[in-house]
Design a protein around this motif. Structure first.
Motif, short mmCIF file in Angstrom:
data_model
loop_
_atom_site.label_atom_id
_atom_site.label_comp_id
_atom_site.label_asym_id
_atom_site.label_seq_id
_atom_site.Cartn_x
_atom_site.Cartn_y
_atom_site.Cartn_z
N THR A 1 -43.69 18.79 4.58
CA THR A 1 -42.51 18.05 5.02
C THR A 1 -42.68 16.56 4.76
O THR A 1 -43.74 15.99 5.04
N LYS A 2 -41.64 15.96 4.22
CA LYS A 2 -41.61 14.51 4.07
C LYS A 2 -40.80 13.97 5.25
O LYS A 2 -39.61 14.25 5.39
N ASP B 1 -35.82 11.60 10.50
CA ASP B 1 -35.35 12.55 9.50
C ASP B 1 -36.55 13.22 8.85
O ASP B 1 -37.66 12.66 8.81
N HIS B 2 -36.35 14.43 8.38
CA HIS B 2 -37.41 15.12 7.65
C HIS B 2 -36.80 16.05 6.62
O HIS B 2 -35.65 16.50 6.76
N ARG B 3 -37.59 16.34 5.59
CA ARG B 3 -37.10 17.23 4.51
C ARG B 3 -38.29 18.03 3.99
O ARG B 3 -39.34 17.47 3.66
N ASN B 4 -38.11 19.36 3.94
CA ASN B 4 -39.17 20.20 3.41
C ASN B 4 -39.21 20.12 1.89
O ASN B 4 -38.19 20.31 1.23
N THR B 5 -40.38 19.84 1.35
CA THR B 5 -40.54 19.79 -0.11
C THR B 5 -41.12 21.08 -0.66
O THR B 5 -41.05 21.34 -1.86
N TRP B 6 -41.71 21.89 0.22
CA TRP B 6 -42.28 23.19 -0.19
C TRP B 6 -42.37 24.06 1.05
O TRP B 6 -42.68 23.58 2.14
#
Length: 351
Positions: A161-162, A280-285
């Protein structure tokens, strides 16, 4: 839907998975087999049933009931529509409803039971002794016999997660000069970001009330997880999932956000107070695995309410809801009241 029973290659008795030895045990001839030995036996017992049975939706019960024919004795037994492994109520042989753990419902991984029934009962009684005002029937012999080993379905999530966070921090300094007290407050804008890896985040894949207690008995040591084999279910009950990955993703994102915020918060030190303003967060994998986890469970119904007890079948960690004995509480209340009254009387006499 096919049903499966695992039979001893020596005497044809039913095989049970033994948590203590981590082998498959026959109670009739006392033989034991490893998983590898079973898989090398003539005919792949994990893929086919040597004594086929059938199951069908029951017309005599509600829509959540299914009848199956025991492959050992031919009896018809009714189970719930999510049950994947159970016992025949008549001949007591373990039965796996293979259609519920095959195809798209076949788990990728399983954590085998490691705590045997005898130790489970001992831990249960030790836990109950600490609950002074518990209703005694909760840990009676008849209740202890209801302790059941069940494999419950979970989605396990690995992901990267970024995460990004903006917060406001302040530093407060106070001092006195003469008769005057001074306070100085400095405010700072704080920005944190980073890549965070998560492993084996468990998400319940069954929407039943007893699943709530599984949070209290986590975590599991996933290093001991094995590739799934139906043979591990023999001798235990098991439930198949009724929640798909898409249905649990919102809960996964909520947990990932909370964990990510906690990780970033821990990097902020030296401030009197910190207020998160944006996160905020965003899954990259990500990688999902359908996994069966072992739980010892018991249900107790009292005054139209269900109480649950659960134990981690691998580590022994426990969690439960207990019914209170109002009679024992009344005795305590009466004793406290009597003591308080006596103290007041003595105090009045002394005065």
């Amino acid at each position: 839907m096919a049903t499966v029973t695992y039979k001893c290659p020596n005497c044809d008795g039913g095989l049970l998975f033994d948590p203590e030895s981590q082998k498959f045990h026959c109670e009739y001839c006392n033989s034991s087999f490893t998983r590898e030995e079973l898989e090398q036996a003539p005919g792949d017992q994990d893929a086919a049933d040597s004594r086929p049975g059938t199951s069908r939706e029951s017309d005599d019960f509600d829509s959540h009931a299914v009848e199956y024919v025991c492959p050992s004795c031919g009896a018809e037994v009714v189970v719930e529509d999510t049950t994947a492994a159970t016992y025949c109520y008549y001949c007591h042989n373990p039965v796996v409803l293979s259609g519920r753990v095959s195809g798209k419902f076949r788990p990728q991984r399983v954590v085998p039971f490691r705590i045997p029934q005898k130790e489970v009962e001992e831990k249960f009684l030790h836990w109950c002794k600490k609950k002074r005002f518990m209703k005694r029937d909760f840990f009676s012999q008849s209740q202890r016999e209801k302790l059941t080993g069940v494999y419950l379905p979970f989605w396990m999530l690995d992901c990267s997660t970024k995460a990004w966070m903006r917060a406001r921090g302040n530093k407060v300094r106070s001092w006195r000069s003469g008769n005057t007290q001074y306070t100085e407050t400095e405010e700072y804008e704080l920005i944190r970001e980073g890549d965070i890896d998560f492993a084996n985040l468990p998400l319940a894949a069954l929407n039943r009330k007893e699943m709530e207690l599984t949070r209290g008995i986590a975590p599991y040591d996933m290093k001991q997880a094995q590739d799934f084999s139906m043979a591990y279910l023999s001798g235990f009950q098991a439930e198949k999932r009724n929640l798909e990955k898409e249905q649990v993703e919102p809960e996964a994102q909520k947990q990932l956000r909370e964990y990510s915020e906690a990780v970033l918060r821990d990097t902020i030190v030296g401030y009197s107070g910190v207020t998160v303003q944006q996160m905020d967060h965003r899954n990259t994998w990500e990688k999902w695995r359908y996994t069966m986890l072992p739980v010892w469970v018991m249900t107790y119904r009292y005054r139209e309410k269900d109480y649950y007890y659960a134990m981690n079948g691998q580590t022994g960690k426990v969690c439960g809801q207990v019914p209170l004995s109002w009679g024992r509480l009344a005795v305590l209340f009466g004793a406290v009241t009597a003591v308080a009254f006596a103290i007041l009387m003595i105090g009045g006499w002394l005065l």
